[in-house]
Design a protein around this motif. Sequence first.
Motif, PDB file in Angstrom:
ATOM      1  N   PHE A 214       0.854  -1.193   0.000  1.00 41.18           N
ATOM      2  CA  PHE A 214       0.000   0.000   0.000  1.00 41.18           C
ATOM      3  C   PHE A 214       0.886   1.238   0.000  1.00 41.18           C
ATOM      4  CE2 PHE A 214       0.455   0.905   4.596  1.00 41.18           C
ATOM      5  CZ  PHE A 214       0.918  -0.308   5.058  1.00 41.18           C
ATOM      6  N   GLN A 216       1.902   5.136   1.614  1.00 45.89           N
ATOM      7  CA  GLN A 216       1.815   6.058   2.749  1.00 45.89           C
ATOM      8  C   GLN A 216       2.298   7.441   2.324  1.00 45.89           C
ATOM      9  OE1 GLN A 216       4.113   4.366   6.011  1.00 45.89           O
ATOM     10  NE2 GLN A 216       2.316   3.279   6.807  1.00 45.89           N
ATOM     11  N   THR A 259       8.345   8.322  17.992  1.00 47.51           N
ATOM     12  CA  THR A 259       7.694   9.578  18.396  1.00 47.51           C
ATOM     13  C   THR A 259       7.260   9.492  19.853  1.00 47.51           C
ATOM     14  OG1 THR A 259       5.654   8.696  17.426  1.00 47.51           O
ATOM     15  CG2 THR A 259       6.808  10.360  16.140  1.00 47.51           C
ATOM     16  N   VAL A 276      -6.474   6.141   9.946  1.00 50.13           N
ATOM     17  CA  VAL A 276      -5.828   6.511   8.682  1.00 50.13           C
ATOM     18  C   VAL A 276      -4.354   6.868   8.842  1.00 50.13           C
ATOM     19  CG1 VAL A 276      -7.890   7.257   7.437  1.00 50.13           C
ATOM     20  CG2 VAL A 276      -6.629   8.908   8.863  1.00 50.13           C
ATOM     21  N   ALA A 301       6.116  14.309  13.182  1.00 51.17           N
ATOM     22  CA  ALA A 301       6.105  13.457  11.991  1.00 51.17           C
ATOM     23  C   ALA A 301       4.748  12.775  11.926  1.00 51.17           C
ATOM     24  CB  ALA A 301       7.215  12.418  12.071  1.00 51.17           C
ATOM     25  N   LEU A 304       0.493   8.697   6.851  1.00 49.02           N
ATOM     26  CA  LEU A 304      -0.925   8.469   6.542  1.00 49.02           C
ATOM     27  C   LEU A 304      -1.073   7.333   5.532  1.00 49.02           C
ATOM     28  CD1 LEU A 304      -1.967  12.216   6.064  1.00 49.02           C
ATOM     29  CD2 LEU A 304      -2.309  10.780   8.100  1.00 49.02           C
ATOM     30  N   GLY A 305      -2.123   6.527   5.703  1.00 50.85           N
ATOM     31  CA  GLY A 305      -2.413   5.463   4.737  1.00 50.85           C
ATOM     32  C   GLY A 305      -3.186   6.037   3.559  1.00 50.85           C
ATOM     33  N   ILE A 319     -10.505  -2.266  -0.114  1.00 51.26           N
ATOM     34  CA  ILE A 319      -9.186  -1.872  -0.646  1.00 51.26           C
ATOM     35  C   ILE A 319      -8.761  -2.761  -1.825  1.00 51.26           C
ATOM     36  CG2 ILE A 319      -7.754  -3.344   0.869  1.00 51.26           C
ATOM     37  CD1 ILE A 319      -5.922  -0.898   1.291  1.00 51.26           C
TER      38      ILE A 319
HETATM   39  C1  FA5 Z   1       3.204   3.680  10.630  1.00 52.72           C
HETATM   40  O1  FA5 Z   1       3.481   3.096   9.592  1.00 52.72           O
HETATM   41  C2  FA5 Z   1       4.065   4.788  11.153  1.00 52.72           C
HETATM   42  N1  FA5 Z   1       5.288   4.830  10.396  1.00 52.72           N
HETATM   43  C3  FA5 Z   1       3.307   6.102  11.093  1.00 52.72           C
HETATM   44  C4  FA5 Z   1       4.021   7.212  11.774  1.00 52.72           C
HETATM   45  C5  FA5 Z   1       4.799   8.073  11.031  1.00 52.72           C
HETATM   46  C6  FA5 Z   1       3.885   7.387  13.151  1.00 52.72           C
HETATM   47  C7  FA5 Z   1       5.480   9.106  11.671  1.00 52.72           C
HETATM   48  C8  FA5 Z   1       4.543   8.403  13.777  1.00 52.72           C
HETATM   49  C9  FA5 Z   1       5.340   9.282  13.039  1.00 52.72           C
HETATM   50  P1  FA5 Z   1       1.007   2.356  11.033  1.00 52.72           P
HETATM   51  O2  FA5 Z   1       1.605   1.037  11.023  1.00 52.72           O
HETATM   52  O3  FA5 Z   1      -0.123   2.603  11.995  1.00 52.72           O
HETATM   53  O4  FA5 Z   1       2.079   3.486  11.306  1.00 52.72           O
HETATM   54  O5  FA5 Z   1       0.497   2.699   9.576  1.00 52.72           O
HETATM   55  C10 FA5 Z   1       0.046   4.000   9.220  1.00 52.72           C
HETATM   56  C11 FA5 Z   1      -1.189   3.919   8.350  1.00 52.72           C
HETATM   57  O6  FA5 Z   1      -0.941   3.110   7.199  1.00 52.72           O
HETATM   58  C12 FA5 Z   1      -2.366   3.235   9.009  1.00 52.72           C
HETATM   59  O7  FA5 Z   1      -3.065   4.146   9.815  1.00 52.72           O
HETATM   60  C13 FA5 Z   1      -3.197   2.820   7.824  1.00 52.72           C
HETATM   61  O8  FA5 Z   1      -3.923   3.926   7.313  1.00 52.72           O
HETATM   62  C14 FA5 Z   1      -2.131   2.459   6.830  1.00 52.72           C
HETATM   63  N2  FA5 Z   1      -1.935   1.006   6.802  1.00 52.72           N
HETATM   64  C15 FA5 Z   1      -1.261   0.258   7.693  1.00 52.72           C
HETATM   65  N3  FA5 Z   1      -1.266  -1.045   7.334  1.00 52.72           N
HETATM   66  C16 FA5 Z   1      -1.979  -1.110   6.199  1.00 52.72           C
HETATM   67  C17 FA5 Z   1      -2.335  -2.171   5.305  1.00 52.72           C
HETATM   68  N4  FA5 Z   1      -1.947  -3.424   5.503  1.00 52.72           N
HETATM   69  N5  FA5 Z   1      -3.065  -1.867   4.201  1.00 52.72           N
HETATM   70  C18 FA5 Z   1      -3.458  -0.597   3.960  1.00 52.72           C
HETATM   71  N6  FA5 Z   1      -3.137   0.446   4.751  1.00 52.72           N
HETATM   72  C19 FA5 Z   1      -2.412   0.193   5.851  1.00 52.72           C
END
Ligand code: FA5
Length: 333
Positions: A214, A216, A259, A276, A301, A304-305, A319
Motif C-alpha cells: 500500500f 503512505q 515519536t 488513517v 512526523a 498516513l495510509g 481496498i
Molecule cells: C506507521 O506506519 C508509522 N510509520 C506512522 C508514523 C509516522 C507514526 C510518523 C509516527 C510518526 P502504522 O503502522 O499505523 O504506522 O500505519 C500507518 C497507516 O498506514 C495506518 O493508519 C493505515 O492507514 C495504513 N496502513 C497500515 N497497514 C496497512 C495495510 N496493511 N493496508 C493498507 N493500509 C495500511
Amino acid sequence: MSLLEALDEYQAEALRAIEECQTSQEIEDVRIRFLGKKKGKLKDLQSLLGKASPEERPQFGQRFNTAKEAVETALESRKTAIEKPSGPRDQFDVTLPGTAFELGKPHPVSRTISELKDIAGRLGFSIADGPEVEDDYHNFVALNIPEDHPARDPLDNFYLSVAQAGQGGAWLLRSQTSTVQIRVMENTPPPIRIVSTGRVYRPDTIDATHSCMFHQMEGLFIASNVTMSNLKTVLKMLAVSYLGDDIAIRFRPSFFPFTEPSVEVDIQWGNNWMEVGGAGMVDPNVLRAVGYDPEQVSGFAFGLGIERLCMKRYGISDIRLLTGNDLRFLSQF
Ligand code: FA5
C-alpha cells in the motif's frame, strides 16, 4: 518498316494507351490488345520474328523481349495506381460518425497521491523521496526500534534473502515511509518541512482495509519550538482539504518508538471510525541518531495510509478493488 521499327512503334503505342487508362476494365482491354495470346499486336510481331533471317534473329528476339517486358511493367504499375485509393476521400465517408476512443485517466490512488502532495505543497511542505528497498538501519535502528522489537519480526516484514555480509545487516522492502525521515535528516540541516509518498510492504492478512502493498504519505516538520498543536493543525487541514469541511477527525493516544508522545489518527467511517495514520513528536533519540541536538530543535512526523484516504474520498468499501484492475470498477472514478 523494319521489324525493329515496328517493335519501337508497338511499345510507344502501348505505353500511350496504358497511360490513358482510368479503370481496371480499360487496363484489361489494353492488355488484351497489346499482349493478348490470340489476337494481340504482339502476336502479329511474333509471327514476323519467325520470318527474320538467322543473322537478324538474335537482335530482333532481344528487342522483342524488352518491348514485351516494358509493356507488362507499365500495365502492372498503372493497374496498381488505379486500384490504390488516392487519398482519404476514397477511403472514408467523412460524414460518418467517428470512432470513439475511450480516454484513460489516472488511477484513484495516483490521483489521491498527487492531490495530497498539492495540498501539502500549499501548506509549505516540499517533496522528498526514498528507496523502497531499505536497510535495517533506516527502517529500524535509526527509528529507535531496538533489536528485539516485535516490529522487526520476519513474519511482519518482507526481508530480502540476498546475503548482506559486511553491508550493515538485513535488507527489506520498507514497511513504512518513516525511513525517508531519516534519509532527509541525515542529509539536511534543520529546519525541514517535507512530505514523501510511496509504496510500503507488509505481510498483513489481506481484508477490506488491509493490503500487503500500500502507499503512505510521510510528513516531517523540524524547527525550533514545533508543538503537538502544530501537528494537529496540519493533520486537520490536510484532512479537511482532501475530504471536505465536514470530515470528522480524532486523535487517540498511541505508541511509536520514533515519536513521543504519539497518536493514531482516525476519520469518520459511516457510523464508525477508521484509522488513517500514525503521528507524534519526533523522539529525541531519533534526532540524536541523525546528529541533531534535541535541545535546539523539535519536530513532528506523521504517516498516513493513502489507500484509506482514497477509499473515503471516493466511497470505496474494499481496498482490494483498487488493485483488482477491473475497468468496470475503475472507470467509475
Ligand atoms: C506507521 O506506519 C508509522 N510509520 C506512522 C508514523 C509516522 C507514526 C510518523 C509516527 C510518526 P502504522 O503502522 O499505523 O504506522 O500505519 C500507518 C497507516 O498506514 C495506518 O493508519 C493505515 O492507514 C495504513 N496502513 C497500515 N497497514 C496497512 C495495510 N496493511 N493496508 C493498507 N493500509 C495500511
